[in-house]
Write a protein that holds these residues in place. Structure first.
Motif: not given
Length: 350
Positions: A300-307, A309-314
């Motif tokens: 769940r935490w990994l899914a949050l971090v991925t989100l 990343a999708v919103l900021l890093v990518i």
């Protein structure tokens, strides 16, 4: 459900690295084959200018892969890095050497130093994708499983060798397509033709190796072969074939600006086809997604971090690619592309 989502994210990030990092590896391949100092001066000048703004940021995708693997699927991470530590270590050394070679060859004042650093950069650009591809082939063949000890057979089998060769050919193809587009952007039509011919040759190699791989996996990796020829895996195989034909057609046209997009489609579709072909396994046929997943809280935490990343890093990375491909980061001057003693655009030999 969360584990399946994270597995899809991992596959998409692998595809992103194969396309972005693969383009850089391909540029190194053409640097290696450009010829002597005089013959290869202009192609190498274009390679330097094309890679300089983005070659470091492409490793962001590799970092994502490692983070997702060791936090989301720790059993997969442990199994792969234990059973195939040698090819992965060689790939890691290659990553370091190619980066050092590329960074040091241009500012080096001595010709011998530039040649040495250039050779390190070019050779490492060839070996690194091969060893990464061989490791992926070892996973696809099912020769590793939880508890498997390191052995040469895990990454030197027919499937691994073909995956490694496919990785080299695919990176060479991507590199040539993008370099041809950069040559058009820098108004160097002779270099456009130079790299376009090489892109067509590399695309033909990719197609031949892909067909051979399909035949080999029938007996050497039957689960993956079945996935390639059925269901979602087959859909992406067909997409890769369509993208291959479209890219070949665009490369034969005077202006093939869309060839970069279709070339990405070839490689991305092939990578996703491999991932879909393995379902429901992370490692056929010994480790499923559910069995290899980490703790639910971690996922769940990994899914949050991925989100995040999708919103900021990518978006930031994509914007950087856009700036680079539209010539907003660095301008190539006539002096950089001009032959010694000439003011026009002469065609490079070879």
């Amino acid at each position: 459900m969360t584990a399946d989502l994270i597995a899809v994210v991992l596959l998409l990030v692998v595809a992103a690295y194969a396309c972005a990092g693969g383009t850089d590896y391909g540029a190194g391949f053409w640097d290696l084959t450009a010829g002597g100092a005089k013959r290869g001066k202009r192609p190498r000048g274009l390679i330097d200018h094309a890679m300089a703004p983005v070659w470091e940021v492409n490793n962001v995708w590799l970092i994502f892969i490692f983070v997702i693997m060791w936090t989301g699927f720790p059993v997969l991470f442990q199994t792969v890095f234990s059973a195939m530590w040698l090819p992965l270590a060689l790939a890691a050394v290659g990553l370091v050497l190619r980066g050092a070679g590329f960074a040091l060859r241009k500012p080096s004042r001595r010709l011998a130093g530039r040649r040495l650093y250039g050779a390190v950069f070019a050779i490492a650009s060839l070996l690194t994708p091969f060893f990464l591809g061989a490791a992926v082939g070892g996973v696809a063949s099912g020769r590793v499983s939880p508890g498997t000890e390191a052995a040469a057979d895990a990454w030197s089998n027919p499937t691994s060798l073909l995956f490694g060769l496919l990785a080299v050919a695919a990176t060479a193809f991507l590199g040539a397509v993008f370099l041809a587009a950069d040559a058009r952007r820098f108004d160097a039509p002779d270099l456009d033709g130079y790299f376009r011919r090489r892109a067509l040759g590399a695309l033909a190699c990719v197609a031949v190796l892909a067909v051979i791989t399909m035949f080999v996996t029938h007996g050497d990796a039957p689960h993956v072969w079945h996935g390639f020829t059925h269901g979602v895996g087959l859909v992406f195989v067909v997409l890769a074939v369509v993208a291959t034909l479209a890219t070949g057609w665009l490369l034969l046209r005077p202006s093939g600006d869309w060839s970069r997009i279709t070339a990405i489609g070839v490689v991305a579709s092939a990578v996703i086809a491999w991932g879909m072909a393995q379902r429901p396994y992370l490692i056929p046929t010994s480790l499923t997604v559910a069995e290899g997943a980490g703790a639910p809280t971690t996922l769940r935490w990994l899914a949050l971090v991925t989100l995040v990343a999708v919103l900021l890093v990518i978006p930031a990375v994509v914007f950087l690619y856009w700036l680079d491909t539209h010539g907003e980061l660095e301008e190539l001057t006539d002096t950089d592309l001009r032959r010694d003693g000439a003011s026009g655009h002469g065609a490079p030999q070879g």
